[in-house]
Design an enzyme around this catalytic site. Structure first.
Site, PDB file in Angstrom:
ATOM      1  N   TYR A 183      37.927  29.636  41.386  1.00  0.00           N
ATOM      2  CA  TYR A 183      38.164  30.979  41.905  1.00  0.00           C
ATOM      3  C   TYR A 183      37.403  31.978  41.051  1.00  0.00           C
ATOM      4  O   TYR A 183      36.983  31.668  39.930  1.00  0.00           O
ATOM      5  CB  TYR A 183      39.666  31.311  41.923  1.00  0.00           C
ATOM      6  CG  TYR A 183      40.266  31.600  40.567  1.00  0.00           C
ATOM      7  CD1 TYR A 183      40.782  30.573  39.779  1.00  0.00           C
ATOM      8  CD2 TYR A 183      40.328  32.909  40.076  1.00  0.00           C
ATOM      9  CE1 TYR A 183      41.335  30.835  38.539  1.00  0.00           C
ATOM     10  CE2 TYR A 183      40.875  33.182  38.838  1.00  0.00           C
ATOM     11  CZ  TYR A 183      41.386  32.142  38.069  1.00  0.00           C
ATOM     12  OH  TYR A 183      41.929  32.403  36.842  1.00  0.00           O
ATOM     13  N   CYS A 184      37.248  33.213  41.600  1.00  0.00           N
ATOM     14  CA  CYS A 184      36.568  34.243  40.814  1.00  0.00           C
ATOM     15  C   CYS A 184      37.291  35.565  41.008  1.00  0.00           C
ATOM     16  O   CYS A 184      38.487  35.641  40.783  1.00  0.00           O
ATOM     17  CB  CYS A 184      35.082  34.316  41.168  1.00  0.00           C
ATOM     18  SG  CYS A 184      34.769  34.431  42.936  1.00  0.00           S
ATOM     19  N   ARG A 185      36.570  36.617  41.436  1.00  0.00           N
ATOM     20  CA  ARG A 185      37.233  37.923  41.456  1.00  0.00           C
ATOM     21  C   ARG A 185      38.005  38.188  42.726  1.00  0.00           C
ATOM     22  O   ARG A 185      38.837  39.086  42.763  1.00  0.00           O
ATOM     23  CB  ARG A 185      36.190  39.027  41.262  1.00  0.00           C
ATOM     24  CG  ARG A 185      35.617  39.011  39.860  1.00  0.00           C
ATOM     25  CD  ARG A 185      34.495  40.022  39.715  1.00  0.00           C
ATOM     26  NE  ARG A 185      33.885  39.867  38.396  1.00  0.00           N
ATOM     27  CZ  ARG A 185      32.592  40.012  38.152  1.00  0.00           C
ATOM     28  NH1 ARG A 185      31.761  40.305  39.128  1.00  0.00           N
ATOM     29  NH2 ARG A 185      32.114  39.853  36.938  1.00  0.00           N
ATOM     30  N   CYS A 189      33.739  38.096  46.168  1.00  0.00           N
ATOM     31  CA  CYS A 189      32.963  37.758  44.987  1.00  0.00           C
ATOM     32  C   CYS A 189      32.373  36.389  45.255  1.00  0.00           C
ATOM     33  O   CYS A 189      33.042  35.511  45.793  1.00  0.00           O
ATOM     34  CB  CYS A 189      33.868  37.733  43.768  1.00  0.00           C
ATOM     35  SG  CYS A 189      33.050  37.117  42.301  1.00  0.00           S
TER      36      CYS A 189
END
Lengths: 231, 231
Positions: A183-185, A189
């Site tokens: 996962y990221c932002r 993202c």
DNA sequence: GCACTATTCAAGTACTCGGTTGACTGAATG
DNA sequence: CATTCAGTCAACCGAGTACTTGAATAGTGC
């Protein structure tokens, strides 16, 4: 109708709505929304924001000052740098209210993201809540591919910090058999998308989780701070 | 830094934030916020909105079309008139999120309203939750001083509909001994203030309730629709 | 058909806004 | 004390916006 000299009632209302519109104006520019989104992940310097939003430093500074004039962000001088941060958690919530309003009401948001995902080679459908359940249950290896500072500012409990930029170097650290969820932002993202591409090429079973830390927190789930336990 | 031909990632992000900014731009003009606020009370024709927001009809129409382009409002043709309404309840919630963000973050909102209330002759401090409790408990006579259509679209249970314009005529209907609480569209609507002034001049014990139907509903309390029971 | 009404469209004007460029400030560093 | 570096300020341009005015487009009632 309204006579030449505006009534005091009218003046009052105009003054009040003018104030409300200060918030509106602050979120009327796409780049300012991007900056707010970044600041939702944690405090940052002007330079960092400029780079991550693909803006000139001067322009970034100006946008930030508009946000500050609307009291949405605050600054703190840290040695040589100026650190910008959200003025309040309510601002982050407001940004997300705006975002989900846009997602719900504007079909174009969905269209644009689909087009992008297609272009990148048909990402599989996101599994949504089922994926979240497995992440919460610790059934998969969770990867936080954001820069290390953002991981430190808050991450999903149990997640490993492997910034996208270091992923290729450190790919050997990862367990080969276990399923990986990156996962990221947040949903817009692209770092997690790229991470999954790299991982799959190397033969990992990897999936992308759309949700970021903010969405996680919005569901009332615990967020961990600081470094990860020594490995 | 960013090379001449923008990366597809950048294009995607720009496209997404552009969409978010459509919502932002829609709420960047004070007059559009005022229109949204009015529409939170219930559907209306262009003419009615124009009058209540002190705008020309043409200008109102243009603002409404901007709101419609952002999918915040919908139209329905009703015979000769065009009825505008909020596209979704989420829009009303979003407006209120913006409003309370402004109230919390911008000291000017408070300053402006205090100045206005002072000018009108030192309204007593609003009693807030204590007043609400008495209204809920039916301990006071509750007066809805908004126009009748708005009352019909939704009002506080048990409230009497006495539009401000009819108050003087109908003042005899009101019980003299019981305390009266008047409300209108919300904290920045002045009708209840004027109603209380009239009532006090006639010797009633009257108070103003800041909250409107929307705030009432936001607390999860029941809202009544339609005409009042025959008196 | 005709006049009437509610709303929208089109054109014009004054003003504001986003972004660029280049100079400026003020705190380290050599 | 001059240099470097992060950030801000000031001036400018092209694009966009709010509002006005006057014409155009539906529906309604005669």
């Amino acid at each position: 109708m309204t006579n030449a000299t505006t009534s005091p009632n009218r003046k009052f209302k105009d003054a009040v709505y003018d104030q409300f519109a200060r918030i509106g104006k602050a979120v009327a520019a796409p780049k300012r929304l991007e900056l707010l989104d970044l600041l939702c992940q944690g405090p940052r310097t002007v330079e960092a924001l400029a780079e991550q939003a693909s803006l000139s430093v001067a322009n970034t500074s100006q946008h930030l000052q508009i946000l500050r004039a609307a009291r949405l962000v605050d600054t703190e001088k840290r040695g040589l740098y100026v650190e910008y941060r959200l003025a309040d958690d309510q601002v982050c919530q407001f940004f997300h209210a705006l975002r989900s309003l846009a997602e719900d009401r504007l079909a174009e948001v969905d269209r644009v993201t689909r087009a992008y995902l297609n272009e990148r080679g048909a990402m599989d459908a996101v599994e949504g809540d089922e994926l979240l359940r497995r992440v919460r249950g610790g059934e998969v290896t969770v990867l936080d591919v954001r820069p290390a500072e953002e991981y430190r500012a808050g991450h999903i409990p149990g997640a490993l910090s492997v910034p996208l930029s270091e992923l290729k170097k450190r790919i050997a650290e990862l367990p080969k058999r276990r399923e990986i969820v990156a996962y990221c932002r947040g949903p817009y993202c692209v770092m997690a998308i790229e991470a999954v591409e790299v991982l799959r090429k190397k033969g990992f079973r990897a999936h992308r989780m759309e949700q970021g830390v903010v969405d996680w927190r919005a569901r009332g789930w615990r967020v961990e701070e600081g470094e990860e336990a020594a490995s």
